[in-house]
Write a protein that holds these residues in place. Structure first.
Motif, PDB file in Angstrom:
ATOM      1  N   ILE A 108      -1.313   6.635  -4.080  1.00 43.55           N
ATOM      2  CA  ILE A 108      -0.063   5.980  -3.715  1.00 43.55           C
ATOM      3  C   ILE A 108       1.045   6.461  -4.651  1.00 43.55           C
ATOM      4  O   ILE A 108       0.812   6.724  -5.837  1.00 43.55           O
ATOM      5  CB  ILE A 108      -0.216   4.443  -3.778  1.00 43.55           C
ATOM      6  CG1 ILE A 108       0.995   3.755  -3.158  1.00 43.55           C
ATOM      7  CG2 ILE A 108      -0.470   3.967  -5.203  1.00 43.55           C
ATOM      8  CD1 ILE A 108       0.822   2.242  -2.994  1.00 43.55           C
ATOM      9  N   GLY A 119       8.998  -1.388  -4.803  1.00 45.97           N
ATOM     10  CA  GLY A 119       9.714  -0.253  -4.241  1.00 45.97           C
ATOM     11  C   GLY A 119      10.340   0.541  -5.373  1.00 45.97           C
ATOM     12  O   GLY A 119      10.918  -0.038  -6.305  1.00 45.97           O
ATOM     13  N   ASP A 205       4.171  -5.197   0.953  1.00 44.51           N
ATOM     14  CA  ASP A 205       4.549  -4.137   1.881  1.00 44.51           C
ATOM     15  C   ASP A 205       4.289  -2.741   1.328  1.00 44.51           C
ATOM     16  O   ASP A 205       3.934  -1.818   2.075  1.00 44.51           O
ATOM     17  CB  ASP A 205       6.022  -4.265   2.268  1.00 44.51           C
ATOM     18  CG  ASP A 205       6.274  -5.434   3.209  1.00 44.51           C
ATOM     19  OD1 ASP A 205       5.288  -6.021   3.695  1.00 44.51           O
ATOM     20  OD2 ASP A 205       7.452  -5.761   3.440  1.00 44.51           O
ATOM     21  N   GLY A 206       4.487  -2.561   0.012  1.00 44.73           N
ATOM     22  CA  GLY A 206       4.284  -1.239  -0.568  1.00 44.73           C
ATOM     23  C   GLY A 206       2.849  -0.763  -0.442  1.00 44.73           C
ATOM     24  O   GLY A 206       2.591   0.393  -0.071  1.00 44.73           O
ATOM     25  N   ALA A 208       0.648  -2.049   1.719  1.00 44.70           N
ATOM     26  CA  ALA A 208       0.324  -2.013   3.146  1.00 44.70           C
ATOM     27  C   ALA A 208       0.758  -0.696   3.778  1.00 44.70           C
ATOM     28  O   ALA A 208       0.035  -0.116   4.594  1.00 44.70           O
ATOM     29  CB  ALA A 208       0.976  -3.187   3.862  1.00 44.70           C
ATOM     30  N   ALA A 209       1.935  -0.204   3.403  1.00 49.47           N
ATOM     31  CA  ALA A 209       2.434   1.043   3.985  1.00 49.47           C
ATOM     32  C   ALA A 209       1.516   2.209   3.657  1.00 49.47           C
ATOM     33  O   ALA A 209       1.261   3.080   4.502  1.00 49.47           O
ATOM     34  CB  ALA A 209       3.844   1.320   3.488  1.00 49.47           C
ATOM     35  N   PHE A 210       1.015   2.239   2.439  1.00 48.49           N
ATOM     36  CA  PHE A 210       0.100   3.311   2.027  1.00 48.49           C
ATOM     37  C   PHE A 210      -1.237   3.204   2.751  1.00 48.49           C
ATOM     38  O   PHE A 210      -1.747   4.185   3.298  1.00 48.49           O
ATOM     39  CB  PHE A 210      -0.115   3.240   0.515  1.00 48.49           C
ATOM     40  CG  PHE A 210      -1.119   4.228  -0.025  1.00 48.49           C
ATOM     41  CD1 PHE A 210      -0.846   5.583  -0.027  1.00 48.49           C
ATOM     42  CD2 PHE A 210      -2.327   3.787  -0.547  1.00 48.49           C
ATOM     43  CE1 PHE A 210      -1.768   6.495  -0.542  1.00 48.49           C
ATOM     44  CE2 PHE A 210      -3.247   4.685  -1.060  1.00 48.49           C
ATOM     45  CZ  PHE A 210      -2.965   6.053  -1.055  1.00 48.49           C
ATOM     46  N   THR A 212      -2.017   1.602   5.526  1.00 47.46           N
ATOM     47  CA  THR A 212      -1.961   1.678   6.977  1.00 47.46           C
ATOM     48  C   THR A 212      -2.256   3.094   7.455  1.00 47.46           C
ATOM     49  O   THR A 212      -2.772   3.301   8.560  1.00 47.46           O
ATOM     50  CB  THR A 212      -0.588   1.222   7.492  1.00 47.46           C
ATOM     51  OG1 THR A 212      -0.399  -0.148   7.157  1.00 47.46           O
ATOM     52  CG2 THR A 212      -0.473   1.371   9.001  1.00 47.46           C
ATOM     53  N   ASP A 213      -1.962   4.081   6.604  1.00 52.22           N
ATOM     54  CA  ASP A 213      -2.213   5.474   6.959  1.00 52.22           C
ATOM     55  C   ASP A 213      -3.670   5.882   6.759  1.00 52.22           C
ATOM     56  O   ASP A 213      -4.041   7.001   7.097  1.00 52.22           O
ATOM     57  CB  ASP A 213      -1.335   6.400   6.120  1.00 52.22           C
ATOM     58  CG  ASP A 213       0.090   6.443   6.630  1.00 52.22           C
ATOM     59  OD1 ASP A 213       0.303   6.032   7.778  1.00 52.22           O
ATOM     60  OD2 ASP A 213       0.965   6.883   5.885  1.00 52.22           O
ATOM     61  N   ARG A 216      -5.862   8.235   9.218  1.00 53.27           N
ATOM     62  CA  ARG A 216      -5.095   9.006  10.189  1.00 53.27           C
ATOM     63  C   ARG A 216      -5.294  10.502   9.949  1.00 53.27           C
ATOM     64  O   ARG A 216      -5.430  10.951   8.822  1.00 53.27           O
ATOM     65  CB  ARG A 216      -3.612   8.658  10.092  1.00 53.27           C
ATOM     66  CG  ARG A 216      -3.309   7.246  10.577  1.00 53.27           C
ATOM     67  CD  ARG A 216      -1.834   6.955  10.504  1.00 53.27           C
ATOM     68  NE  ARG A 216      -1.557   5.598  10.962  1.00 53.27           N
ATOM     69  CZ  ARG A 216      -0.363   5.027  10.873  1.00 53.27           C
ATOM     70  NH1 ARG A 216       0.648   5.687  10.362  1.00 53.27           N
ATOM     71  NH2 ARG A 216      -0.179   3.796  11.299  1.00 53.27           N
ATOM     72  N   ARG A 219      -3.595  12.606   7.095  1.00 48.62           N
ATOM     73  CA  ARG A 219      -3.838  12.370   5.681  1.00 48.62           C
ATOM     74  C   ARG A 219      -5.276  12.638   5.291  1.00 48.62           C
ATOM     75  O   ARG A 219      -5.621  12.533   4.135  1.00 48.62           O
ATOM     76  CB  ARG A 219      -3.507  10.922   5.332  1.00 48.62           C
ATOM     77  CG  ARG A 219      -2.069  10.550   5.548  1.00 48.62           C
ATOM     78  CD  ARG A 219      -1.897   9.096   5.162  1.00 48.62           C
ATOM     79  NE  ARG A 219      -2.389   8.902   3.823  1.00 48.62           N
ATOM     80  CZ  ARG A 219      -1.609   8.688   2.770  1.00 48.62           C
ATOM     81  NH1 ARG A 219      -0.322   8.650   2.908  1.00 48.62           N
ATOM     82  NH2 ARG A 219      -2.120   8.519   1.578  1.00 48.62           N
TER      83      ARG A 219
END
Length: 228
Positions: A108, A119, A205-206, A208-210, A212-213, A216, A219
């Motif tokens: 991350i 953030g 959120d920080g 979660a954003a990492f 969530t990928d 995929r 990545r």
């Protein structure tokens, strides 16, 4: 990912827990996280993703983090298609990133958890606003006595307070949950250090954003292409 209503049980600073994902998927993904993030990671509901943690107490010996990370990656490489690292640099001076580069693992973004919780731009603004800021996450607030007071020897040598914190002006609690008990502990920590107190809610959120990928195609590091 789906959010869980109940927060996971607390982990101690020396725990190295592992949590298997609840669903079996085509891709096998492992997240290696700092133990200080375990409760927060699990609160996101990581269906189909396994999580294993290194002890949060390693923050008091950051020189040990890179090789512990390498050993954990290599111990799990055969079992997973992708491994992700949920750590900041955390005082390793770039050594952790070097290990991750050699092992082909994604980390991350951010030098520390304060940056990826709040953030990076928001954290930079906080630091610019008052350079003399000591930051607390929920985990650090809950374990302030163990990690800060005892970890720095202030329980035995309280006169060291000025040596460690004389240049600080405030404590900022970067809160992941709306939890009055944790907020009270953060305020008590600021009072104990004799510093002003502020609370800023960050949520998750920080992270979660990492995560969530995870899994995929863009990545992934497939087992067949791990570095040798």
């Amino acid at each position: 990912m789906t959010a869980r209503k109940a927060r996971p049980a607390e982990t101690d600073v020396d725990d190295a827990p592992a949590y298997p994902g609840r669903n079996e998927g085509a891709r096998r993904v492992l997240v290696i996280a700092c133990g200080a993030l375990a409760r927060e990671v699990l609160a996101l509901g990581l269906d189909g993703i396994d999580v294993t943690c290194l002890p949060a107490s390693l923050h008091n010996r950051p020189d040990r983090i890179p090789e512990r990370m390498r050993a954990t990656i290599r111990a799990n490489r055969v079992a997973y298609d992708e491994i992700m690292c949920l750590y900041g640099d955390c005082g390793t001076g770039g050594a952790l990133d070097e290990v991750l580069r050699e092992e082909g693992v994604t980390r991350i973004a951010g030098a520390h958890c304060y940056a990826f919780y709040g953030g990076e731009s928001a954290f930079a603004a906080l630091a610019e606003e008052e350079p003399g800021t000591f930051y607390l996450t929920d985990f650090l607030a809950r374990h302030f006595e163990t990690l800060v007071i005892k970890g720095l020897g202030l329980d035995r040598f309280p006169n060291l307070r000025d040596a460690y914190f004389g240049a600080y002006r405030r404590v900022v609690h970067l809160a992941q949950f709306d939890d009055p008990e944790t907020a009270a502990k953060a305020r008590a920590a600021a009072d104990r250090l004799g510093l002003a107190f502020e609370r800023r809610f960050t949520g998750l959120d920080g992270i979660a954003a990492f995560l969530t990928d995870a899994g995929r195609d863009g990545r992934k590091t497939m087992a067949g292409t791990w570095p040798t």
